[in-house]
Write an enzyme that holds these catalytic residues in place. Structure first.
Site, PDB file in Angstrom:
ATOM      1  N   ASP A  73       0.826  -1.209   0.000  1.00 16.58           N
ATOM      2  CA  ASP A  73       0.000   0.000   0.000  1.00 16.58           C
ATOM      3  C   ASP A  73       0.861   1.260   0.000  1.00 16.58           C
ATOM      4  O   ASP A  73       1.976   1.254   0.517  1.00 16.58           O
ATOM      5  CB  ASP A  73      -0.926  -0.027   1.231  1.00 16.58           C
ATOM      6  CG  ASP A  73      -2.111   0.905   1.086  1.00 16.58           C
ATOM      7  OD1 ASP A  73      -2.380   1.390  -0.035  1.00 16.58           O
ATOM      8  OD2 ASP A  73      -2.771   1.160   2.108  1.00 16.58           O
ATOM      9  N   GLY A 111       0.092   5.417  -4.412  1.00 12.17           N
ATOM     10  CA  GLY A 111      -0.496   6.690  -4.821  1.00 12.17           C
ATOM     11  C   GLY A 111       0.100   7.845  -4.031  1.00 12.17           C
ATOM     12  O   GLY A 111       0.475   8.880  -4.603  1.00 12.17           O
ATOM     13  N   TRP A 117       2.950   7.924  -2.509  1.00 11.35           N
ATOM     14  CA  TRP A 117       4.369   8.073  -2.888  1.00 11.35           C
ATOM     15  C   TRP A 117       4.482   8.989  -4.103  1.00 11.35           C
ATOM     16  O   TRP A 117       5.310   9.896  -4.148  1.00 11.35           O
ATOM     17  CB  TRP A 117       4.945   6.686  -3.185  1.00 11.35           C
ATOM     18  CG  TRP A 117       6.389   6.671  -3.551  1.00 11.35           C
ATOM     19  CD1 TRP A 117       7.458   6.539  -2.695  1.00 11.35           C
ATOM     20  CD2 TRP A 117       6.943   6.779  -4.874  1.00 11.35           C
ATOM     21  NE1 TRP A 117       8.634   6.556  -3.408  1.00 11.35           N
ATOM     22  CE2 TRP A 117       8.349   6.705  -4.746  1.00 11.35           C
ATOM     23  CE3 TRP A 117       6.395   6.932  -6.143  1.00 11.35           C
ATOM     24  CZ2 TRP A 117       9.200   6.773  -5.841  1.00 11.35           C
ATOM     25  CZ3 TRP A 117       7.244   7.006  -7.243  1.00 11.35           C
ATOM     26  CH2 TRP A 117       8.630   6.938  -7.089  1.00 11.35           C
ATOM     27  N   ARG A 142      -0.466   9.246  -9.913  1.00 12.58           N
ATOM     28  CA  ARG A 142      -0.537   8.022  -9.104  1.00 12.58           C
ATOM     29  C   ARG A 142       0.072   6.815  -9.817  1.00 12.58           C
ATOM     30  O   ARG A 142       0.700   5.952  -9.202  1.00 12.58           O
ATOM     31  CB  ARG A 142      -1.997   7.709  -8.748  1.00 12.58           C
ATOM     32  CG  ARG A 142      -2.637   8.677  -7.764  1.00 12.58           C
ATOM     33  CD  ARG A 142      -4.111   8.326  -7.556  1.00 12.58           C
ATOM     34  NE  ARG A 142      -4.263   6.948  -7.126  1.00 12.58           N
ATOM     35  CZ  ARG A 142      -4.137   6.529  -5.858  1.00 12.58           C
ATOM     36  NH1 ARG A 142      -3.872   7.389  -4.909  1.00 12.58           N
ATOM     37  NH2 ARG A 142      -4.291   5.258  -5.551  1.00 12.58           N
ATOM     38  N   THR A 197     -11.072  -6.631  -4.668  1.00 15.42           N
ATOM     39  CA  THR A 197     -12.376  -6.589  -5.335  1.00 15.42           C
ATOM     40  C   THR A 197     -12.981  -5.191  -5.230  1.00 15.42           C
ATOM     41  O   THR A 197     -13.872  -4.850  -6.000  1.00 15.42           O
ATOM     42  CB  THR A 197     -13.352  -7.616  -4.702  1.00 15.42           C
ATOM     43  OG1 THR A 197     -13.288  -7.507  -3.270  1.00 15.42           O
ATOM     44  CG2 THR A 197     -12.995  -9.036  -5.105  1.00 15.42           C
ATOM     45  N   GLU A 198     -12.485  -4.384  -4.293  1.00 14.36           N
ATOM     46  CA  GLU A 198     -12.983  -3.014  -4.132  1.00 14.36           C
ATOM     47  C   GLU A 198     -12.199  -2.019  -4.997  1.00 14.36           C
ATOM     48  O   GLU A 198     -12.645  -0.891  -5.198  1.00 14.36           O
ATOM     49  CB  GLU A 198     -12.901  -2.580  -2.665  1.00 14.36           C
ATOM     50  CG  GLU A 198     -13.944  -3.250  -1.764  1.00 14.36           C
ATOM     51  CD  GLU A 198     -13.696  -4.739  -1.549  1.00 14.36           C
ATOM     52  OE1 GLU A 198     -12.521  -5.141  -1.427  1.00 14.36           O
ATOM     53  OE2 GLU A 198     -14.685  -5.508  -1.523  1.00 14.36           O
ATOM     54  N   ASN A 199     -11.038  -2.420  -5.487  1.00 15.24           N
ATOM     55  CA  ASN A 199     -10.222  -1.484  -6.265  1.00 15.24           C
ATOM     56  C   ASN A 199     -10.826  -1.155  -7.637  1.00 15.24           C
ATOM     57  O   ASN A 199     -10.384  -0.212  -8.296  1.00 15.24           O
ATOM     58  CB  ASN A 199      -8.782  -1.998  -6.430  1.00 15.24           C
ATOM     59  CG  ASN A 199      -7.954  -1.905  -5.161  1.00 15.24           C
ATOM     60  OD1 ASN A 199      -7.079  -2.732  -4.899  1.00 15.24           O
ATOM     61  ND2 ASN A 199      -8.197  -0.885  -4.338  1.00 15.24           N
ATOM     62  N   ARG A 225     -11.910   2.481  -8.404  1.00 15.00           N
ATOM     63  CA  ARG A 225     -10.974   3.562  -8.747  1.00 15.00           C
ATOM     64  C   ARG A 225     -11.270   4.105 -10.146  1.00 15.00           C
ATOM     65  O   ARG A 225     -11.938   3.444 -10.936  1.00 15.00           O
ATOM     66  CB  ARG A 225      -9.537   3.034  -8.661  1.00 15.00           C
ATOM     67  CG  ARG A 225      -9.198   2.675  -7.230  1.00 15.00           C
ATOM     68  CD  ARG A 225      -7.751   2.316  -7.067  1.00 15.00           C
ATOM     69  NE  ARG A 225      -7.476   2.059  -5.652  1.00 15.00           N
ATOM     70  CZ  ARG A 225      -6.292   2.113  -5.096  1.00 15.00           C
ATOM     71  NH1 ARG A 225      -5.233   2.405  -5.826  1.00 15.00           N
ATOM     72  NH2 ARG A 225      -6.145   1.871  -3.815  1.00 15.00           N
ATOM     73  N   SER A 266      -8.467  -4.246   4.945  1.00 16.57           N
ATOM     74  CA  SER A 266      -8.984  -3.967   3.600  1.00 16.57           C
ATOM     75  C   SER A 266      -9.414  -5.242   2.873  1.00 16.57           C
ATOM     76  O   SER A 266      -9.084  -5.446   1.701  1.00 16.57           O
ATOM     77  CB  SER A 266      -7.960  -3.183   2.773  1.00 16.57           C
ATOM     78  OG  SER A 266      -7.617  -1.975   3.427  1.00 16.57           O
TER      79      SER A 266
END
Ligand code: IPE
Ligand code: IPE
Ligand code: MG
Length: 260
Positions: free
Chosen positions: A38, A41, A43, A51, A84-86, A89, A214
């Site tokens: 993680d 972005g 960074w 990103r 599965t939530e990404n 984006r 997460s």
């Protein structure tokens, strides 16, 4: 797992002041290390970059950690690459990640062969864009015979989806008469997860300081030791890995019991 002592010492030469190979007990390494990669972005944003630049930089960290784990003789390295939530984006970021997964994997296949790494995926890779899925299937097929470290990449992975899928799998087996309801025990559930056959992670590392899972490996992490570092994933390196292992080795693992 067997390791080449000479290569190990070479890989961990030039140690920084605070940590070196001699700070960890090589006879008590975790057999499965898992990382939530993680902070890519942040960074990038901190350096005034897009990103996506962070995701590109993060690839080098993963390459370094794969090599470090091979050198250490770790049996399994798992890494959370896309949840599965990404999918929530922005489309261009999702597209870039899917593109990077495919191109990077193709490029790194020779390294996997050289290091005898066997690739497996955790998650629903069927649902990935065609090109990415094809390269993943190629990676699976081409490394299936490798007998060294297992690299388990979690892509389109969510622990809740994984558990629901396991419940469906077991329900179908009961309905078909293959097993009885009484056969649904912890072993049967574990064998129905994407991680079937792999040991649970002893050490979970999360970068970028976030204190949450997460939706990662909810079942498998039941008794894992957590190491959270503020270091952002693109800055994570072999020395950070050693710091995590050292912290792990300082823990008293009780598994609900009392100290002997
Ligand atoms: C992790 O870095 C990589 C993926 C989730 C694909 P992030 O993209 O989550 O980086 P931050 O958390 O926004 O900094
Ligand atoms: C978890 O990181 C997923 C991966 C590292 C692939 P996220 O950046 O998606 O997690 P949240 O949104 O901060 O919980
Ligand atoms: Mg993040």
């Amino acid at each position: 797992m067997l390791r080449d002592e000479q290569k190990l010492i070479e890989y961990f030469a030039d140690a920084p002041d605070d940590i070196s190979l001699s700070d960890v007990n090589l006879d008590n390494l975790p057999s499965h290390i898992s990382v939530i990669m993680d902070g890519n972005g942040r960074w990038a944003t901190r350096q005034g970059k897009e990103r996506g630049e962070g995701h590109i930089a993060g690839i080098s960290s993963l390459r370094e950690i794969i090599t470090a784990c091979v050198r250490l003789g770790i049996d399994v390295l798992s890494a959370y690459a896309f949840s599965t939530e990404n999918w929530k984006r922005p489309q261009h970021e999702v597209d870039l990640l899917m593109h990077l997964f495919a191109t990077t994997l193709l490029k790194e296949l020779p390294l996997f062969h050289q290091e005898n790494v066997k690739l497996v995926f955790l998650g629903d890779i069927e649902a990935l864009p065609e090109k990415t899925r094809e390269v993943f299937e190629q990676g699976l097929a081409e490394t299936a015979g490798n007998t060294g470290m297992v690299l388990a990449l979690a892509v389109n992975y969510g622990a809740r989806a994984e558990l629901a899928r396991a419940a469906r799998t077991l329900a179908v087996r009961v309905a078909r008469g293959d097993i009885n309801i009484e056969d649904i025990n912890e072993n049967a559930v574990a064998a129905s997860l994407y991680t079937a056959g792999l040991p649970d992670p002893e050490l979970l590392i999360r970068t970028s300081g976030e204190l949450r899972l997460s939706n990662y490996l909810l079942w498998q992490l039941a008794y894992s030791e957590f190491y959270v570092t503020d270091t952002l994933w693109p800055d994570f390196d072999r020395w950070e890995l050693l710091r995590g292992i050292k912290a792990f080795q300082g823990r008293e693992r009780r598994f609900g019991g009392v100290k002997a």
